[in-house]
Design a protein around this motif. Sequence first.
Motif, PDB file in Angstrom:
ATOM      1  N   ASP A  63      -6.941 -15.684 -26.849  1.00  0.00           N
ATOM      2  CA  ASP A  63      -7.699 -14.451 -27.024  1.00  0.00           C
ATOM      3  C   ASP A  63      -7.831 -14.234 -28.532  1.00  0.00           C
ATOM      4  O   ASP A  63      -6.831 -14.190 -29.252  1.00  0.00           O
ATOM      5  CB  ASP A  63      -6.963 -13.286 -26.363  1.00  0.00           C
ATOM      6  N   SER A  64      -9.036 -14.083 -29.027  1.00  0.00           N
ATOM      7  CA  SER A  64      -9.268 -13.954 -30.466  1.00  0.00           C
ATOM      8  C   SER A  64      -9.071 -12.528 -30.977  1.00  0.00           C
ATOM      9  O   SER A  64      -9.159 -12.288 -32.185  1.00  0.00           O
ATOM     10  CB  SER A  64     -10.682 -14.423 -30.820  1.00  0.00           C
ATOM     11  N   THR A  65      -8.795 -11.592 -30.084  1.00  0.00           N
ATOM     12  CA  THR A  65      -8.621 -10.198 -30.480  1.00  0.00           C
ATOM     13  C   THR A  65      -7.238  -9.972 -31.079  1.00  0.00           C
ATOM     14  O   THR A  65      -6.239 -10.478 -30.563  1.00  0.00           O
ATOM     15  CB  THR A  65      -8.799  -9.265 -29.273  1.00  0.00           C
ATOM     16  N   VAL A  66      -7.183  -9.205 -32.168  1.00  0.00           N
ATOM     17  CA  VAL A  66      -5.911  -8.764 -32.741  1.00  0.00           C
ATOM     18  C   VAL A  66      -5.627  -7.360 -32.233  1.00  0.00           C
ATOM     19  O   VAL A  66      -6.430  -6.444 -32.439  1.00  0.00           O
ATOM     20  CB  VAL A  66      -5.964  -8.768 -34.281  1.00  0.00           C
ATOM     21  N   TYR A  67      -4.511  -7.173 -31.550  1.00  0.00           N
ATOM     22  CA  TYR A  67      -4.135  -5.873 -31.013  1.00  0.00           C
ATOM     23  C   TYR A  67      -3.011  -5.288 -31.870  1.00  0.00           C
ATOM     24  O   TYR A  67      -2.030  -5.960 -32.168  1.00  0.00           O
ATOM     25  CB  TYR A  67      -3.637  -5.998 -29.572  1.00  0.00           C
ATOM     26  N   GLU A  68      -3.168  -4.011 -32.267  1.00  0.00           N
ATOM     27  CA  GLU A  68      -2.077  -3.271 -32.890  1.00  0.00           C
ATOM     28  C   GLU A  68      -1.887  -2.018 -32.050  1.00  0.00           C
ATOM     29  O   GLU A  68      -2.753  -1.144 -32.022  1.00  0.00           O
ATOM     30  CB  GLU A  68      -2.395  -2.925 -34.344  1.00  0.00           C
ATOM     31  N   LEU A  69      -0.791  -1.944 -31.335  1.00  0.00           N
ATOM     32  CA  LEU A  69      -0.634  -0.991 -30.240  1.00  0.00           C
ATOM     33  C   LEU A  69      -0.123   0.371 -30.667  1.00  0.00           C
ATOM     34  O   LEU A  69       0.006   1.261 -29.812  1.00  0.00           O
ATOM     35  CB  LEU A  69       0.297  -1.588 -29.177  1.00  0.00           C
ATOM     36  N   GLN A  70       0.156   0.590 -31.950  1.00  0.00           N
ATOM     37  CA  GLN A  70       0.621   1.898 -32.417  1.00  0.00           C
ATOM     38  C   GLN A  70      -0.480   2.690 -33.113  1.00  0.00           C
ATOM     39  O   GLN A  70      -0.708   3.858 -32.789  1.00  0.00           O
ATOM     40  CB  GLN A  70       1.813   1.717 -33.367  1.00  0.00           C
ATOM     41  N   HIS A  71      -1.149   2.066 -34.073  1.00  0.00           N
ATOM     42  CA  HIS A  71      -2.115   2.797 -34.901  1.00  0.00           C
ATOM     43  C   HIS A  71      -3.484   2.134 -34.938  1.00  0.00           C
ATOM     44  O   HIS A  71      -4.396   2.665 -35.563  1.00  0.00           O
ATOM     45  CB  HIS A  71      -1.598   2.908 -36.343  1.00  0.00           C
ATOM     46  N   GLY A  72      -3.621   0.976 -34.303  1.00  0.00           N
ATOM     47  CA  GLY A  72      -4.878   0.258 -34.350  1.00  0.00           C
ATOM     48  C   GLY A  72      -5.176  -0.359 -35.698  1.00  0.00           C
ATOM     49  O   GLY A  72      -6.333  -0.658 -36.014  1.00  0.00           O
ATOM     50  N   ARG A  73      -4.157  -0.580 -36.533  1.00  0.00           N
ATOM     51  CA  ARG A  73      -4.370  -1.093 -37.884  1.00  0.00           C
ATOM     52  C   ARG A  73      -4.457  -2.620 -37.861  1.00  0.00           C
ATOM     53  O   ARG A  73      -3.446  -3.312 -37.829  1.00  0.00           O
ATOM     54  CB  ARG A  73      -3.232  -0.648 -38.797  1.00  0.00           C
ATOM     55  N   THR A  74      -5.659  -3.103 -37.891  1.00  0.00           N
ATOM     56  CA  THR A  74      -5.879  -4.553 -37.864  1.00  0.00           C
ATOM     57  C   THR A  74      -6.741  -5.021 -39.037  1.00  0.00           C
ATOM     58  O   THR A  74      -7.140  -6.189 -39.085  1.00  0.00           O
ATOM     59  CB  THR A  74      -6.565  -4.965 -36.546  1.00  0.00           C
TER      60      THR A  74
END
Length: 407
Positions: A317-328
Amino acid sequence: MNAVASRILILSLIWLPTLVGCYPRPTEAIVRVDVDEALAAGAYRLCMRVRDPVDGSLDGETCLDAGEYTWPATLPIHARPGVEQRAFAFEAELLDGDTRVAITRARAVFVPHRSRELRLRLTAACAGSCAGVTTCVGGSCVPACFELTASGDVVLSVPMACSPDLDAGSADAGEDGGLDGGGLDGGLDGGGLDGGVTDGGVTDAGPEPIVELPFTSEPVVVDGTLDAHFALASTQAITRLVDGTVANSADLSGVFQALWDRDNLYLFIAVRDDLKSVDSPSAVYADDGVEIYIDANWDRRSTYGPDDHHYLFRRDDSTVYELQHGRTEGVVMAQLEVSDGYALEVSIPWATLGQRPPLSNGVFGLDIQLNDDDDGGARDGAVEWYDPEGNSYRDPRRLAMARLIGG
């Protein structure tokens, strides 16, 4: 007071530090090498060598014939005067004539003005030519990384990456400095770490980093392949079962290495996972993937705050997930499928973590979890690098201390 008495008083004050022992203690490491019972009875030549941890060049060697040493053999190693020597590599070899009988290698870090103890064990199963900084477990050469746990003024070093198989069940590396019933004797045992996370709750972290990240002067090309930049980085095993079931190391296990420069944190994670499953886009943590937890300020809050980050990278999956603040912003990742799993390489800008360009000796919190889904639906198992209870996703106090060195 007359002149003679005054001179005596002045001299007494000058020499008082000597009398009360105020001079700094030496920076040293005491290496103790033991052997299996079968080897102890042999008339072998023992050679102990100190090497540069970067290029492997020989700094010193001591060779003793049978009868000139007893077990455990002990060798003191002193940091070179006037040099800020952070690390050293050590090897012990048993020889029968010119034939190698056993060898073990390790790397450890000096603490200024402290004495630390490094315990290794020679076993007949390890007669092979282990390359680089390695030790032997179950007859196999594996990377030797050392976690340093304070015990008074002495620091005991034990292998961190000595569990290549979750179901190995053997302790061939030895009781001292090896595996003991599946735990790390003198380090993480029963879910506790002296000076860090303990069974009784969370306490303040001790002064020792769990992992040190070397500096790279050249940016790393993030393409999913392990390049020469990571040669200086220690290899850390990700094998602690924290959720579900894992059949063996082929089912789920991994190692990671980490570097830094003024702009980015770099991580390379090699994952063994024999079955690929990514079918839960609404619950990405239920699929095969890697979770990275970061406490950028090392303020160790009990819940995730502005400086705490939870990244997730799902397999294929090429998506970067940041599960707290969405900071990618600026996060770059690359994955590469291999025969027994996949590799993940990531660069995370310090700016995205809310940090200015860091300096050497800066610290932050870090933990890594691997997720496994073999048959679709819910997650089947998970293993973690540091927190034995798997609570890093909600409690930043469970993260390990990572220190930046060099630069």
